[in-house]
Design an enzyme around this catalytic site. Structure first.
Site, PDB file in Angstrom:
ATOM      1  N   ASN A 198       5.782  -1.031   1.822  1.00 49.21           N
ATOM      2  CA  ASN A 198       5.796   0.231   2.577  1.00 49.21           C
ATOM      3  C   ASN A 198       7.091   0.252   3.373  1.00 49.21           C
ATOM      4  O   ASN A 198       7.234  -0.463   4.357  1.00 49.21           O
ATOM      5  CB  ASN A 198       4.573   0.254   3.517  1.00 49.21           C
ATOM      6  CG  ASN A 198       4.598   1.429   4.475  1.00 49.21           C
ATOM      7  OD1 ASN A 198       5.376   2.362   4.301  1.00 49.21           O
ATOM      8  ND2 ASN A 198       3.743   1.376   5.485  1.00 49.21           N
ATOM      9  N   TRP A 199       8.034   1.065   2.896  1.00 50.42           N
ATOM     10  CA  TRP A 199       9.358   1.075   3.541  1.00 50.42           C
ATOM     11  C   TRP A 199       9.352   1.798   4.888  1.00 50.42           C
ATOM     12  O   TRP A 199      10.309   1.704   5.650  1.00 50.42           O
ATOM     13  CB  TRP A 199      10.391   1.736   2.620  1.00 50.42           C
ATOM     14  CG  TRP A 199      10.756   0.925   1.407  1.00 50.42           C
ATOM     15  CD1 TRP A 199      10.192  -0.265   0.992  1.00 50.42           C
ATOM     16  CD2 TRP A 199      11.780   1.234   0.452  1.00 50.42           C
ATOM     17  NE1 TRP A 199      10.793  -0.694  -0.162  1.00 50.42           N
ATOM     18  CE2 TRP A 199      11.774   0.191  -0.520  1.00 50.42           C
ATOM     19  CE3 TRP A 199      12.700   2.278   0.315  1.00 50.42           C
ATOM     20  CZ2 TRP A 199      12.668   0.193  -1.612  1.00 50.42           C
ATOM     21  CZ3 TRP A 199      13.578   2.273  -0.773  1.00 50.42           C
ATOM     22  CH2 TRP A 199      13.557   1.238  -1.711  1.00 50.42           C
ATOM     23  N   LYS A 200       8.320   2.570   5.156  1.00 51.78           N
ATOM     24  CA  LYS A 200       8.233   3.367   6.398  1.00 51.78           C
ATOM     25  C   LYS A 200       9.480   4.258   6.523  1.00 51.78           C
ATOM     26  O   LYS A 200      10.026   4.707   5.528  1.00 51.78           O
ATOM     27  CB  LYS A 200       8.041   2.460   7.603  1.00 51.78           C
ATOM     28  CG  LYS A 200       6.884   1.478   7.411  1.00 51.78           C
ATOM     29  CD  LYS A 200       6.453   0.836   8.681  1.00 51.78           C
ATOM     30  CE  LYS A 200       5.386  -0.208   8.389  1.00 51.78           C
ATOM     31  NZ  LYS A 200       4.784  -0.777   9.570  1.00 51.78           N
ATOM     32  N   HIS A 259      -2.577   5.213   6.785  1.00 55.07           N
ATOM     33  CA  HIS A 259      -1.889   4.136   7.511  1.00 55.07           C
ATOM     34  C   HIS A 259      -2.128   4.312   9.005  1.00 55.07           C
ATOM     35  O   HIS A 259      -2.156   5.441   9.510  1.00 55.07           O
ATOM     36  CB  HIS A 259      -0.387   4.161   7.190  1.00 55.07           C
ATOM     37  CG  HIS A 259       0.304   2.916   7.650  1.00 55.07           C
ATOM     38  ND1 HIS A 259       0.660   2.726   8.964  1.00 55.07           N
ATOM     39  CD2 HIS A 259       0.653   1.791   6.988  1.00 55.07           C
ATOM     40  CE1 HIS A 259       1.220   1.525   9.081  1.00 55.07           C
ATOM     41  NE2 HIS A 259       1.231   0.941   7.896  1.00 55.07           N
ATOM     42  N   GLU A 316      -0.249   4.035  11.449  1.00 50.71           N
ATOM     43  CA  GLU A 316       0.789   4.806  12.155  1.00 50.71           C
ATOM     44  C   GLU A 316       0.556   6.306  11.986  1.00 50.71           C
ATOM     45  O   GLU A 316       0.805   7.087  12.902  1.00 50.71           O
ATOM     46  CB  GLU A 316       2.182   4.377  11.639  1.00 50.71           C
ATOM     47  CG  GLU A 316       2.533   2.987  12.145  1.00 50.71           C
ATOM     48  CD  GLU A 316       3.467   2.190  11.251  1.00 50.71           C
ATOM     49  OE1 GLU A 316       4.121   2.758  10.365  1.00 50.71           O
ATOM     50  OE2 GLU A 316       3.531   0.958  11.449  1.00 50.71           O
ATOM     51  N   GLU A 339      -5.651  -3.553   7.138  1.00 51.67           N
ATOM     52  CA  GLU A 339      -4.498  -3.822   7.999  1.00 51.67           C
ATOM     53  C   GLU A 339      -4.948  -3.812   9.455  1.00 51.67           C
ATOM     54  O   GLU A 339      -5.023  -2.746  10.076  1.00 51.67           O
ATOM     55  CB  GLU A 339      -3.429  -2.743   7.800  1.00 51.67           C
ATOM     56  CG  GLU A 339      -2.916  -2.639   6.390  1.00 51.67           C
ATOM     57  CD  GLU A 339      -1.515  -2.068   6.343  1.00 51.67           C
ATOM     58  OE1 GLU A 339      -0.633  -2.754   5.842  1.00 51.67           O
ATOM     59  OE2 GLU A 339      -1.299  -0.950   6.839  1.00 51.67           O
ATOM     60  N   GLY A 397       3.525  -5.327  12.140  1.00 51.36           N
ATOM     61  CA  GLY A 397       4.847  -5.331  12.757  1.00 51.36           C
ATOM     62  C   GLY A 397       4.931  -6.177  14.019  1.00 51.36           C
ATOM     63  O   GLY A 397       5.909  -6.102  14.766  1.00 51.36           O
ATOM     64  N   SER A 440       2.143  -8.264   9.032  1.00 47.34           N
ATOM     65  CA  SER A 440       3.046  -9.405   9.188  1.00 47.34           C
ATOM     66  C   SER A 440       2.901 -10.433   8.069  1.00 47.34           C
ATOM     67  O   SER A 440       3.004 -11.642   8.317  1.00 47.34           O
ATOM     68  CB  SER A 440       2.859 -10.052  10.565  1.00 47.34           C
ATOM     69  OG  SER A 440       3.130  -9.103  11.586  1.00 47.34           O
ATOM     70  N   GLY A 460       5.141  -4.398   5.092  1.00 46.71           N
ATOM     71  CA  GLY A 460       6.071  -3.518   5.798  1.00 46.71           C
ATOM     72  C   GLY A 460       7.441  -4.171   5.904  1.00 46.71           C
ATOM     73  O   GLY A 460       8.261  -4.119   4.975  1.00 46.71           O
ATOM     74  N   GLY A 461       7.699  -4.805   7.030  1.00 47.35           N
ATOM     75  CA  GLY A 461       9.023  -5.377   7.324  1.00 47.35           C
ATOM     76  C   GLY A 461       9.600  -6.219   6.200  1.00 47.35           C
ATOM     77  O   GLY A 461      10.783  -6.087   5.846  1.00 47.35           O
TER      78      GLY A 461
HETATM   79  C1  PEP Z   1       2.365  -2.033   7.281  1.00 47.35           C
HETATM   80  O1  PEP Z   1       2.757  -1.271   8.152  1.00 47.35           O
HETATM   81  O2  PEP Z   1       1.747  -1.581   6.300  1.00 47.35           O
HETATM   82  C2  PEP Z   1       2.641  -3.462   7.451  1.00 47.35           C
HETATM   83  C3  PEP Z   1       1.836  -4.304   6.876  1.00 47.35           C
HETATM   84  O3  PEP Z   1       3.712  -3.779   8.240  1.00 47.35           O
HETATM   85  P1  PEP Z   1       4.274  -5.265   8.543  1.00 47.35           P
HETATM   86  O4  PEP Z   1       4.226  -6.036   7.239  1.00 47.35           O
HETATM   87  O5  PEP Z   1       5.667  -5.051   9.031  1.00 47.35           O
HETATM   88  O6  PEP Z   1       3.362  -5.864   9.570  1.00 47.35           O
END
Ligand code: PEP
Length: 252
Positions: A9-11, A96, A98, A168, A174, A214, A235-236
């Site tokens: 997920n590039w956000k 998600h 967010e 999640e 994050g 994470s 994500g990251g």
């Molecule tokens: C996400 O937002 O879907 C996610 C898992 O982010 P991160 O891996 O950065 O915690």
């Protein structure tokens, strides 16, 4: 047999040129060393049409991070499920945390988005998960069950077969704070039980449940080793080819 999946997920990261570079790099690296799981990258809307022709679809799937809750019409700034599909994308992330928290997406809104995505033959990666206060109050199961009920329970079994779930925990997204493999397994097994009750044992056995929060190359193997963890939503660590590949390789 349910699928093992690693989805990125590039956000709201990477401009178009940077996104194209990352997609090309991933396609080259993963075509040379083919993954033992399905791989999907979910990019900002504006990247989709440019990235789709760069990917070998047998190695990397493509998805959006959202879609509208309306089919078409006077909704300035929105992007419909049909538009997403027309770029060549096959997936969409919905629900998600967010989107739920910053853009106030309710279970009812998500229900509409899911129906439109499925009607346009997109597979849905549906995110669920509790916030820290809910976990501290021991309410995580109740919260997650409510999110499943609120947006998915009026689907037919056939429609549900197009859903991928992503657990999640919001406190892990994050933050660098990963759920332990035991915490993830406990919740994934619970989710599978909820799905079995509603949609039957086969649906529960077949649905892929990804962990997100994470996840990185150093912890992916331990998380993915759990019987009910079928991969990750990343994500990251999806923003650098080497990190994303490191997570994908946890299935090897
Ligand atoms: C996400 O937002 O879907 C996610 C898992 O982010 P991160 O891996 O950065 O915690």
């Amino acid at each position: 047999m349910r699928k093992k999946i690693v989805a990125g997920n590039w956000k709201m990261n990477k401009n178009l040129q940077e996104g194209i570079e990352l997609a090309k790099e991933l396609n080259t690296v993963l075509s040379a060393d083919r993954p033992n799981c399905d791989v999907v990258i979910c990019t900002p809307f504006i990247h989709l049409a440019s990235v789709a022709p760069l990917l070998d679809a047998s190695v990397i799937g493509l998805g959006a991070e959202n879609c509208a809750d309306k089919a078409s019409g006077a909704y300035t700034g929105e992007v419909s499920a049909e538009m997403v599909k027309s770029t060549g994308a096959q997936y969409v992330i919905l629900g998600h945390s967010e989107r739920r928290s910053y853009y106030h997406e309710t279970p009812e809104i998500l229900k509409e988005k899911i129906k439109l995505a499925l009607a346009n033959n997109l597979k849905v990666i549906f995110c669920i998960g509790e916030v820290l206060e809910e976990r501290e109050a021991g309410k995580q199961n109740e919260v997650v069950k409510g999110q499943l009920e609120g947006s998915l329970f009026d689907l037919s079994a056939e429609q549900f077969s197009q859903i991928i779930l992503a657990y999640e925990p919001v406190w892990a997204i994050g933050t660098g704070k990963t759920a332990t493999a035991e915490q993830a397994e406990e919740m994934h097994a619970y989710i599978r039980g909820v799905i079995a009750e509603k949609f039957g044992a086969d649906a529960a056995e077949n649905v892929s449940i990804l962990y997100g929060g994470s996840c990185k190359p150093s912890n992916a193997k331990e998380l993915f080793a759990k019987p009910d963890v079928d991969g990750g939503l990343i994500g990251g660590a999806a923003l650098k080819a080497a990190d994303f590949k490191g997570i994908i390789d946890a299935w090897k």
